[in-house]
Write a protein that holds these residues in place. Structure first.
Motif, short mmCIF file in Angstrom:
data_model
loop_
_atom_site.label_atom_id
_atom_site.label_comp_id
_atom_site.label_asym_id
_atom_site.label_seq_id
_atom_site.Cartn_x
_atom_site.Cartn_y
_atom_site.Cartn_z
N ALA A 1 24.19 -71.90 66.21
CA ALA A 1 22.70 -71.03 66.81
C ALA A 1 21.64 -72.32 67.29
N CYS A 2 21.71 -73.37 66.80
CA CYS A 2 21.00 -74.43 67.27
C CYS A 2 21.18 -74.78 68.48
N ASP A 3 20.21 -75.24 69.36
CA ASP A 3 20.36 -75.75 70.57
C ASP A 3 21.15 -76.98 71.04
N VAL A 4 20.86 -78.03 70.09
CA VAL A 4 21.46 -79.34 70.00
C VAL A 4 21.70 -79.74 68.36
N VAL A 5 23.04 -80.11 68.13
CA VAL A 5 23.48 -80.55 66.77
C VAL A 5 23.80 -81.97 66.98
N LEU A 6 23.39 -82.81 65.96
CA LEU A 6 23.62 -84.17 65.84
C LEU A 6 24.38 -84.27 64.41
N ALA A 7 25.35 -85.30 64.25
CA ALA A 7 25.76 -85.41 63.15
C ALA A 7 26.38 -86.82 62.98
N SER A 8 26.26 -87.19 61.55
CA SER A 8 26.72 -88.64 61.22
C SER A 8 28.31 -88.58 61.38
N GLU A 9 28.61 -89.84 61.72
CA GLU A 9 30.17 -89.96 61.65
C GLU A 9 30.94 -89.63 60.62
N GLY A 10 30.16 -89.79 59.37
CA GLY A 10 30.91 -89.41 58.20
C GLY A 10 30.88 -88.00 57.66
N SER A 11 30.43 -87.22 58.65
CA SER A 11 30.42 -85.76 58.26
C SER A 11 31.67 -85.09 58.59
N ASP A 12 32.05 -83.84 57.92
CA ASP A 12 33.17 -83.21 58.21
C ASP A 12 32.69 -81.50 58.24
N PHE A 13 33.47 -80.69 58.72
CA PHE A 13 33.40 -79.52 58.92
C PHE A 13 34.69 -78.69 58.64
N ALA A 14 34.64 -77.34 58.46
CA ALA A 14 35.58 -76.53 58.07
C ALA A 14 34.98 -74.84 58.12
N LEU A 15 35.92 -74.15 58.76
CA LEU A 15 35.71 -72.82 58.78
C LEU A 15 36.73 -72.38 57.57
N THR A 16 36.35 -72.03 56.37
CA THR A 16 37.24 -71.83 55.17
C THR A 16 37.36 -70.38 55.16
N GLU A 17 36.78 -69.37 55.79
CA GLU A 17 36.72 -67.93 55.46
C GLU A 17 38.34 -67.46 55.08
N VAL A 18 39.15 -67.82 56.02
CA VAL A 18 40.53 -67.20 55.77
C VAL A 18 41.20 -67.84 54.58
N ARG A 19 40.62 -68.81 53.81
CA ARG A 19 41.47 -68.96 52.64
C ARG A 19 40.67 -68.17 51.41
N ILE A 20 39.70 -67.48 51.60
CA ILE A 20 39.13 -66.35 50.74
C ILE A 20 39.40 -65.07 51.09
N GLY A 21 40.31 -64.83 51.97
CA GLY A 21 40.62 -63.27 52.42
C GLY A 21 39.74 -62.80 53.37
N VAL A 22 38.72 -63.51 53.89
CA VAL A 22 37.94 -62.74 55.29
C VAL A 22 38.15 -63.60 56.30
N ALA A 23 37.21 -63.39 57.25
CA ALA A 23 37.24 -64.16 58.44
C ALA A 23 35.90 -64.62 59.08
N PRO A 24 35.95 -65.59 59.95
CA PRO A 24 34.50 -66.04 60.50
C PRO A 24 33.98 -64.91 61.46
N ALA A 25 33.48 -63.89 60.97
CA ALA A 25 33.20 -62.58 61.69
C ALA A 25 31.77 -62.75 62.60
N VAL A 26 30.75 -62.76 61.53
CA VAL A 26 29.37 -62.78 62.23
C VAL A 26 29.10 -64.05 62.80
N ILE A 27 29.58 -65.22 62.21
CA ILE A 27 29.39 -66.27 62.93
C ILE A 27 29.98 -66.48 64.07
N SER A 28 31.00 -65.77 64.54
CA SER A 28 31.49 -65.68 65.89
C SER A 28 30.56 -65.55 67.09
N LEU A 29 29.31 -64.79 66.56
CA LEU A 29 28.44 -64.78 67.75
C LEU A 29 27.78 -65.86 68.04
N THR A 30 27.67 -66.97 67.23
CA THR A 30 27.05 -68.11 67.81
C THR A 30 28.18 -69.10 68.08
#
Length: 240
Positions: free
Chosen positions: A106-135
Motif C-alpha cells: 500500500a505504501c508509495d515507496v518502500v525501502l529495505a535494508s540488505e539484511g531484511s527478508d520477506f515471506a507470504l506465509t499464508e499457505v502454510r497455515i491453510g489460508v491465502a494472501p487474499a485481502v493483501i492481493s489488493l495492494t
C-alpha cells in the motif's frame, strides 16, 4: 502504552509500529491505532509525507492470530494508505511477513535494508494472501508473485526489489525525503493519484470478493489446524 509512536521533522511525520512483544502483528488495536494516526496526518496541512517503520527486528509478522482485525477493517486500512493525500514511505529493517507485505504494498515507496527478508506465509497455515492481493498483485511481477504465493518461501531484499515489492535501499531515505520536502502539496497529491489509480480500481472491483474469501478460509477446518499448529510450534497435519 501506545502501539504507534509518532514523530515529526520538517514536514515528515514518522509513524512507528511499536508492538515488539508480538513482532508488530496486525492486531485489531494496532490496526485501529495506525488508522487513527494516518487520519491525523491526512488532515494536518503541516504534514508533507509519512514514513511508516517499526521497532524491533520485524516490520510486521502479519495478522495477530490471537486478536485479529476484522477483514473489512484491514481493507479499510490498506485503502486509507493508498488514498492518503500525502506520500507514504515504508521502511523495513528486519523481517516482514504475510499481512505486513500488504502494508508495504500500500505504501508509495518502500525501502529495505540488505539484511531484511520477506515471506507470504499464508499457505502454510491453510489460508491465502487474499485481502493483501489488493495492494500486492497490481505491483508484483506475476511469476515471482505466483512462486511466493504458492510456496511461502523466504526471500531477500534483492529479490524483493526485482519483483517490485521494494523500491530501493534504506540509504535512499534522506534523498527521497529531501525530494518530498521540495515538492508542493498539490503536486504530491495529484502525482499520487496518478500512480495509485490502478490499485484503487482493484479495490473497487475485487475488495468484497476477497474479504469473503478471507473470511471463509479463516473459518475452515484446515485454517484452524494450521493456526493451532503455528501457535503450538508444531507441523500441521498436512505436512509431508
Amino acid at each position: 502504552m501506545s502501539l504507534i509512536q509518532t514523530a515529526s521533522d520538517r514536514g515528515i511525520t514518522t509513524l512507528t509500529l511499536d508492538s515488539p512483544a508480538n513482532r508488530n502483528a496486525l492486531s485489531a488495536p494496532l490496526v485501529t491505532a495506525l488508522a487513527d494516526a494516518l487520519a491525523a496526518c491526512g488532515k494536518d496541512p503541516g504534514v508533507r509525507a509519512v514514513v511508516l517503520t517499526h521497532t524491533g527486528g520485524t516490520f510486521s509478522a502479519g495478522a495477530d492470530l490471537k486478536a485479529p482485525p476484522g477483514p473489512y477493517a484491514f481493507v479499510d486500512l490498506l485503502r486509507q494508505i493508498v488514498e492518503l493525500p500525502k506520500p507514504v514511505v515504508g521502511v523495513v529493517d528486519g523481517h516482514a511477513r504475510a499481512g505486513g507485505l500488504g502494508l508495504l504494498g500500500a505504501c508509495d515507496v518502500v525501502l529495505a535494508s540488505e539484511g531484511s527478508d520477506f515471506a507470504l506465509t499464508e499457505v502454510r497455515i491453510g489460508v491465502a494472501p487474499a485481502v493483501i492481493s489488493l495492494t500486492l498483485l497490481p505491483k508484483l511481477e506475476p511469476r515471482a508473485a505466483a512462486r511466493h504465493y504458492l510456496t511461502g518461501e523466504r526471500f531477500g531484499t534483492a529479490e524483493a526489489r526485482a519483483m517490485g515489492l521494494v523500491t530501493g535501499p534504506t540509504a535512499d531515505l534522506d534523498p527521497i525525503l529531501d525530494g518530498l520536502r521540495r515538492a508542493s502539496p498539490q503536486g504530491l497529491r495529484e502525482a499520487k493519484r496518478l500512480v495509485t489509480a490502478r490499485v484503487l480500481e482493484t479495490f473497487e472491483r475485487e475488495a468484497e470478493e476477497l474479504v469473503q474469501l478471507s473470511a471463509s478460509l479463516f473459518a475452515s477446518a484446515e485454517a484452524r489446524e494450521g493456526m493451532t499448529a503455528f501457535l503450538e510450534r508444531r507441523d500441521p497435519a498436512w505436512r509431508l
